[in-house]
Design an enzyme around this catalytic site. Structure first.
Site, PDB file in Angstrom:
ATOM      1  N   LYS A  39       0.848  -1.191   0.000  1.00 45.48           N
ATOM      2  CA  LYS A  39       0.000   0.000   0.000  1.00 45.48           C
ATOM      3  C   LYS A  39       0.882   1.239   0.000  1.00 45.48           C
ATOM      4  O   LYS A  39       1.899   1.279   0.706  1.00 45.48           O
ATOM      5  CB  LYS A  39      -0.900  -0.026   1.246  1.00 45.48           C
ATOM      6  CG  LYS A  39      -1.944   1.089   1.296  1.00 45.48           C
ATOM      7  CD  LYS A  39      -2.808   1.001   2.559  1.00 45.48           C
ATOM      8  CE  LYS A  39      -3.949   2.004   2.552  1.00 45.48           C
ATOM      9  NZ  LYS A  39      -4.780   1.949   3.777  1.00 45.48           N
ATOM     10  N   SER A  81     -10.306  -0.279   6.829  1.00 43.67           N
ATOM     11  CA  SER A  81      -9.652  -0.210   5.512  1.00 43.67           C
ATOM     12  C   SER A  81      -8.955  -1.461   5.039  1.00 43.67           C
ATOM     13  O   SER A  81      -8.511  -1.502   3.895  1.00 43.67           O
ATOM     14  CB  SER A  81      -8.639   0.925   5.502  1.00 43.67           C
ATOM     15  OG  SER A  81      -9.308   2.126   5.260  1.00 43.67           O
ATOM     16  N   SER A  86      -9.867   1.986   2.657  1.00 43.88           N
ATOM     17  CA  SER A  86      -8.927   2.688   1.809  1.00 43.88           C
ATOM     18  C   SER A  86      -7.915   1.796   1.088  1.00 43.88           C
ATOM     19  O   SER A  86      -7.353   2.214   0.075  1.00 43.88           O
ATOM     20  CB  SER A  86      -8.175   3.722   2.648  1.00 43.88           C
ATOM     21  OG  SER A  86      -7.356   3.096   3.608  1.00 43.88           O
TER      22      SER A  86
HETATM   23  N1  GLN Z   1     -13.424   4.387   5.767  1.00 45.42           N
HETATM   24  C1  GLN Z   1     -12.874   4.864   6.986  1.00 45.42           C
HETATM   25  C2  GLN Z   1     -12.499   6.312   6.852  1.00 45.42           C
HETATM   26  O1  GLN Z   1     -12.691   6.849   5.833  1.00 45.42           O
HETATM   27  C3  GLN Z   1     -11.724   4.014   7.420  1.00 45.42           C
HETATM   28  C4  GLN Z   1     -10.508   4.280   6.667  1.00 45.42           C
HETATM   29  C5  GLN Z   1      -9.361   3.459   7.170  1.00 45.42           C
HETATM   30  O2  GLN Z   1      -9.550   2.459   7.858  1.00 45.42           O
HETATM   31  N2  GLN Z   1      -8.173   3.930   6.871  1.00 45.42           N
HETATM   32  O3  GLN Z   1     -12.007   6.905   7.762  1.00 45.42           O
END
Ligand code: GLN
Length: 493
Positions: free
Chosen positions: A78, A181, A157
């Site tokens: 990532k 995410s 994400s």
């Molecule tokens: N979807 C969540 C957010 O937008 C979690 C994102 C994540 O876990 N990095 O904050």
């Protein structure tokens, strides 16, 4: 070897050791697959030359009988992880061209075990999102498709990570999970994703979003491969003050442990109004599988669940607004020149950060401001404690908890992008584990009526990842799910 890309990581490791395949051959196959699926926009940087050098070094070590845990296994990273000498941008314009001189602890652990870096994977900007649509590089696309051929989001994400593993353009991948995410994109792409206990994997060298919630974790196409990657990633790191010095359990032993005698909780509060009936069915199916394998299913209550999302969307932006203060046009990446210093900061940040990141910074700055701190931030922290207490009480009686991973299957690109609140609802089942610091795993459990994967989530006590692998393996065996998305390398494109 007919199709090397179909080997799992554990299988590939033994084919490498017996010299049936070489690391250079395997890596070349993955590089070709990444090039074939370039339309999915899963990679933001393919480091092919470096990968082939790493693979050649792996072949030499294998020949000498010095193979590490991940020797010769091609892995995507990532873009939130700093990789020395290779751009690490968190998929933000503000970090365009940023090339760290240091390696994150987690990725360093992988290379030490012989893993081969294929490149950097697409994600939401600074890991803020649930659809990989906030990336400065444009959306990553899910290799799964509905019959009408619409492009679907891979979740977020860590969307590029989940999609690349599903598309066979990475054998394994790393992700990070602040509110879901890893688990949500794993469910959307039909792969296995684990968010470890907070403190299990070092955060050193990972671009910070919300430091009290962020945790790195593994993506794979099956549970055993996930255990292999986790074994290599995790470990105490004195460079991260929140890293936990708790020995990792033997995860490969856990894979054959089964769930006989295990007590598994089913939380009443995870039954939502208007939930997709196919998600309800798969959850029920998961309960039946675990019961048939000898587990005892127990109804439990996590009464503060409904406050988890609102608390998360105060705490995460608060921490983000503080963490992102460092991107000021002076220290990293992009700078917009201006007459005065203040103007340079403002213009750089206005141009460098995307809309979602700016929204989070504004919310975070607001809830931390003098007049509102007690009403919002402090209150959210108290709610967080109550949520953790709910889990502590539940885990006095059960060993694990089973829930759906997401309230729906993957949705079309662009569908929810203009509606931030609907987007936030994607995290309804995943956020509580981050607030409580618990480990959680998403396992593919089946296919819905549109031929899209649906996942189940398992949660366990802090530092008890082994129980997730034990129960995850049982679900995988029972589901017989074959990750075979239509738009994968060598498939229909
Ligand atoms: N979807 C969540 C957010 O937008 C979690 C994102 C994540 O876990 N990095 O904050």
């Amino acid at each position: 070897m007919a199709d090397m890309l179909e080997l799992g990581a554990v299988e590939a490791r033994s084919a490498l050791d017996t010299r049936e395949i070489s690391a250079v051959e395997l890596t070349s196959a993955y590089i070709a697959a990444a090039e074939d699926t370039v339309g999915l926009n899963n990679y933001v940087a393919l480091t092919a030359e470096h990968a082939l050098e790493m693979a050649a070094a792996s072949d030499a070590r294998i020949a000498k009988g010095e193979a590490g845990l991940l020797e010769g296994v091609p892995i995507g990273v990532k873009d939130l992880f700093c990789t020395a000498g290779y751009t690490s941008t968190a998929c933000s314009k503000i970090l365009a061209g940023f090339t760290p001189t240091y390696e994150s602890t987690v990725t360093a652990n992988l290379w030490r075990e012989g893993g081969v870096m294929l490149g950097k994977l697409n994600c939401d900007e600074f890991a803020m999102g649930s659809a990989n649509e906030t990336s400065a590089y444009g959306p990553a696309i899910n290799p799964w498709q509905t019959a009408d051929g619409a492009d679907l989001v891979p979740g977020g994400s860590s969307g590029g990570s989940a999609a690349a593993v599903a598309a066979r353009s990475a054998l394994l991948a790393t992700g990070t999970d602040t509110g879901g995410s890893i688990r949500q994109p794993a469910a959307f792409c039909g792969v296995v994703g684990l968010k470890p206990t907070y403190g299990r994997c070092s955060r050193w060298g990972i671009v910070a979003f919300a430091s009290s919630l962020d945790q790195a974790g593994p993506f794979s196409r099956n549970v055993a491969d996930n255990a292999l990657l986790m074994q290599a990633m995790a470990g105490f790191d004195p460079k991260d003050s929140t890293s936990a010095d708790v020995p990792l359990q033997d995860l490969s032993a856990a894979l054959t442990r089964g769930v006989g005698g295990m007590k598994i909780g089913i939380p009443a509060e995870y039954v939502l109004d208007g939930m997709d009936p196919e998600v309800v069915t798969i959850w029920q199916q998961g309960q039946d599988w675990l019961r048939a394998a000898g587990a005892e299913l127990v109804d439990i209550s996590l009464p503060h669940t409904k406050y988890a999302l609102p608390a998360y969307y105060i705490i995460a932006p608060a921490e983000a607004s503080s963490n992102l203060a460092r991107y000021d046009g002076v220290r990293y990446g992009k700078r917009v020149e201006a007459e005065s210093l203040d103007e340079m900061y403002a213009l750089t940040r206005a141009e460098g950060f995307g809309e979602e990141v700016q929204r989070r910074i504004m919310i975070g700055t607001y809830v931390l401001s003098a007049g509102y701190y007690d009403a919002y931030y402090l209150k959210a922290q108290r709610v967080r404690r109550l949520i953790r207490n709910d889990f502590e009480t539940a885990f006095e009686n059960v060993d694990a908890i089973l829930t759906p991973a997401t309230p729906s299957a993957a949705f079309p690109v662009g569908r929810k992008v203009d509606d931030p609140v609907t987007n936030f609802l994607n995290d309804v089942f995943t956020v509580p584990a981050n607030l409580a610091g618990l480990p959680g795993m998403a396992v593919p459990a089946g296919i819905n009526g549109d031929s899209l994967p649906l996942g189940l989530q398992l949660l366990a006590r802090p530092f008890d990842e082994a129980t997730l692998y034990a129960a995850g393996q049982v679900l995988e065996d029972a589901a017989g799910f074959v990750a075979n998305p239509p738009r994968r390398a060598g498939g229909v494109s």
